[in-house]
Each structure stands twice: as C-alpha cells, then as structure tokens.
Design a protein around this motif. Structure first.
Motif, mmCIF file in Angstrom:
data_model
loop_
_atom_site.group_PDB
_atom_site.id
_atom_site.type_symbol
_atom_site.label_atom_id
_atom_site.label_comp_id
_atom_site.label_asym_id
_atom_site.label_seq_id
_atom_site.Cartn_x
_atom_site.Cartn_y
_atom_site.Cartn_z
ATOM 1 N N UNK A 249 -7.670 36.117 -13.271
ATOM 2 C CA UNK A 249 -6.266 35.668 -13.228
ATOM 3 C C UNK A 249 -5.566 36.323 -14.397
ATOM 4 N N UNK A 250 -4.408 36.907 -14.132
ATOM 5 C CA UNK A 250 -3.654 37.545 -15.199
ATOM 6 C C UNK A 250 -2.191 37.678 -14.788
ATOM 7 N N UNK A 251 -1.367 37.965 -15.763
ATOM 8 C CA UNK A 251 0.052 38.246 -15.537
ATOM 9 C C UNK A 251 0.337 39.610 -16.135
ATOM 10 N N UNK A 252 1.025 40.444 -15.369
ATOM 11 C CA UNK A 252 1.349 41.798 -15.821
ATOM 12 C C UNK A 252 2.662 42.229 -15.185
ATOM 13 N N UNK A 253 3.389 43.136 -15.855
ATOM 14 C CA UNK A 253 4.661 43.592 -15.287
ATOM 15 C C UNK A 253 4.461 44.514 -14.077
ATOM 16 N N UNK B 107 -5.356 49.918 -11.530
ATOM 17 C CA UNK B 107 -4.031 49.486 -11.088
ATOM 18 C C UNK B 107 -4.141 48.879 -9.697
ATOM 19 N N UNK B 108 -3.358 47.834 -9.471
ATOM 20 C CA UNK B 108 -3.301 47.126 -8.201
ATOM 21 C C UNK B 108 -1.985 47.476 -7.514
ATOM 22 N N UNK B 109 -2.046 48.114 -6.327
ATOM 23 C CA UNK B 109 -0.798 48.376 -5.604
ATOM 24 C C UNK B 109 -0.234 47.079 -5.031
ATOM 25 N N UNK B 110 1.077 46.924 -5.140
ATOM 26 C CA UNK B 110 1.751 45.740 -4.599
ATOM 27 C C UNK B 110 2.715 46.237 -3.525
ATOM 28 N N UNK B 111 2.331 46.040 -2.272
ATOM 29 C CA UNK B 111 3.106 46.599 -1.166
ATOM 30 C C UNK B 111 4.443 45.885 -0.985
ATOM 31 N N UNK B 112 5.329 46.561 -0.275
ATOM 32 C CA UNK B 112 6.695 46.074 -0.103
ATOM 33 C C UNK B 112 6.733 44.685 0.521
ATOM 34 N N UNK B 113 5.874 44.420 1.499
ATOM 35 C CA UNK B 113 5.878 43.105 2.148
ATOM 36 C C UNK B 113 5.605 41.991 1.135
ATOM 37 N N UNK B 114 4.720 42.240 0.192
ATOM 38 C CA UNK B 114 4.409 41.254 -0.846
ATOM 39 C C UNK B 114 5.599 41.105 -1.785
ATOM 40 N N UNK B 115 6.163 42.226 -2.220
ATOM 41 C CA UNK B 115 7.319 42.177 -3.134
ATOM 42 C C UNK B 115 8.482 41.429 -2.503
ATOM 43 N N UNK B 116 8.717 41.671 -1.215
ATOM 44 C CA UNK B 116 9.810 40.996 -0.509
ATOM 45 C C UNK B 116 9.521 39.505 -0.368
ATOM 46 N N UNK B 117 8.323 39.166 0.091
ATOM 47 C CA UNK B 117 7.961 37.761 0.303
ATOM 48 C C UNK B 117 8.034 36.952 -0.987
ATOM 49 N N UNK C 197 9.816 37.899 -3.757
ATOM 50 C CA UNK C 197 11.057 38.151 -4.495
ATOM 51 C C UNK C 197 10.835 38.933 -5.785
ATOM 52 N N UNK C 198 9.949 39.921 -5.737
ATOM 53 C CA UNK C 198 9.600 40.676 -6.945
ATOM 54 C C UNK C 198 10.407 41.964 -7.065
ATOM 55 N N UNK C 199 10.796 42.257 -8.296
ATOM 56 C CA UNK C 199 11.528 43.489 -8.616
ATOM 57 C C UNK C 199 10.793 44.220 -9.728
ATOM 58 N N UNK C 200 11.043 45.515 -9.851
ATOM 59 C CA UNK C 200 10.444 46.298 -10.934
ATOM 60 C C UNK C 200 10.717 45.620 -12.278
ATOM 61 N N UNK D 51 6.088 56.841 -11.308
ATOM 62 C CA UNK D 51 7.073 57.900 -11.535
ATOM 63 C C UNK D 51 6.850 59.114 -10.649
ATOM 64 N N UNK D 52 5.598 59.458 -10.394
ATOM 65 C CA UNK D 52 5.280 60.676 -9.649
ATOM 66 C C UNK D 52 5.749 60.602 -8.199
ATOM 67 N N UNK D 53 5.804 59.423 -7.639
ATOM 68 C CA UNK D 53 6.196 59.271 -6.244
ATOM 69 C C UNK D 53 6.829 57.904 -6.077
ATOM 70 N N UNK D 54 8.150 57.868 -5.987
ATOM 71 C CA UNK D 54 8.873 56.606 -5.871
ATOM 72 C C UNK D 54 8.435 55.794 -4.669
ATOM 73 N N UNK D 55 8.630 54.504 -4.762
ATOM 74 C CA UNK D 55 8.298 53.608 -3.668
ATOM 75 C C UNK D 55 6.939 52.943 -3.806
ATOM 76 N N UNK D 56 6.087 53.429 -4.712
ATOM 77 C CA UNK D 56 4.784 52.821 -4.951
ATOM 78 C C UNK D 56 4.894 51.952 -6.192
ATOM 79 N N UNK D 57 4.521 50.678 -6.054
ATOM 80 C CA UNK D 57 4.606 49.736 -7.158
ATOM 81 C C UNK D 57 3.219 49.193 -7.472
#
Length: 97
Positions: free
Chosen positions: A4-8, A69-79, A81-84, A13-19
């Motif tokens: 369990x952790x919290x991270x930003x 690094x853990x990829x956070x897909x768009x569906x998760x970010x949307x569900x 309410x996560x922003x960069x 930078x190399x390819x936009x859209x990947x979080x």
C-alpha cells in the motif's frame, strides 16, 4: 506480496497519454528480490486497486527512476477522477511469485 502506498500520478514525457505512478523504493526492492521467469520488458504481473477500481496489469522497471512504474489507464483515471499530479492511493498485489 502486497503493498500500500501513495504516489503522484505523472505523464510519460516521451509519449503523451501514458500515465504512471512510481512504486516506493522499498516495494521495488522487494519485487526485484523474488526470482521469476523473465517477461517482456522485465514486467511483473500485478493486481492494482485505486479507490474502488481494481484491475490486472503489470509493473515495469524504470532504470532512470531506479524503481518500477504502474500504468494507470484512462478508464481508471476517469472512474476515480484522477488528474496529472494527483496523489494516488494504491493497493498492489504481486501475482508473479
């Protein structure tokens, strides 16, 4: 192996859209220590939970960061309410043991 952790949340930078979120050093070290069969890009299968969203994915080693690094897909970010730049609470279960 669970963490369990919290991270930003940050955007690649190399390819936009990947979080991603970067795993803490201690978690990355624990994951690296477990012998396992090699997988593409050095990935390790995990089950991740952010808020009320759980999904199966992989974490990937990042030599520049010295962690995984853990990829956070768009569906998760949307569900969720996560922003960069948002701090993301993550529960992570390593499936490759």
């Amino acid at each position: 192996m669970r963490f369990r952790f919290t991270a930003p949340l940050w955007e690649w930078d190399a390819q936009g859209g990947w979080f991603f979120v970067t795993l803490p050093e201690e978690a990355a070290s624990d994951i690296r220590e477990v012998p396992r069969m090699p997988r593409g890009f050095g990935s390790v299968r995990v089950r991740a939970t952010v808020g009320s969203t759980t999904w199966s994915t992989s974490v990937f080693p990042d030599s520049k960061l010295g962690s995984y690094v853990l990829p956070v897909k768009k569906a998760v970010r949307t569900a969720e309410g996560l922003e960069r730049g948002d701090d993301v609470g993550v529960q992570l279960e390593v499936m490759d043991l």
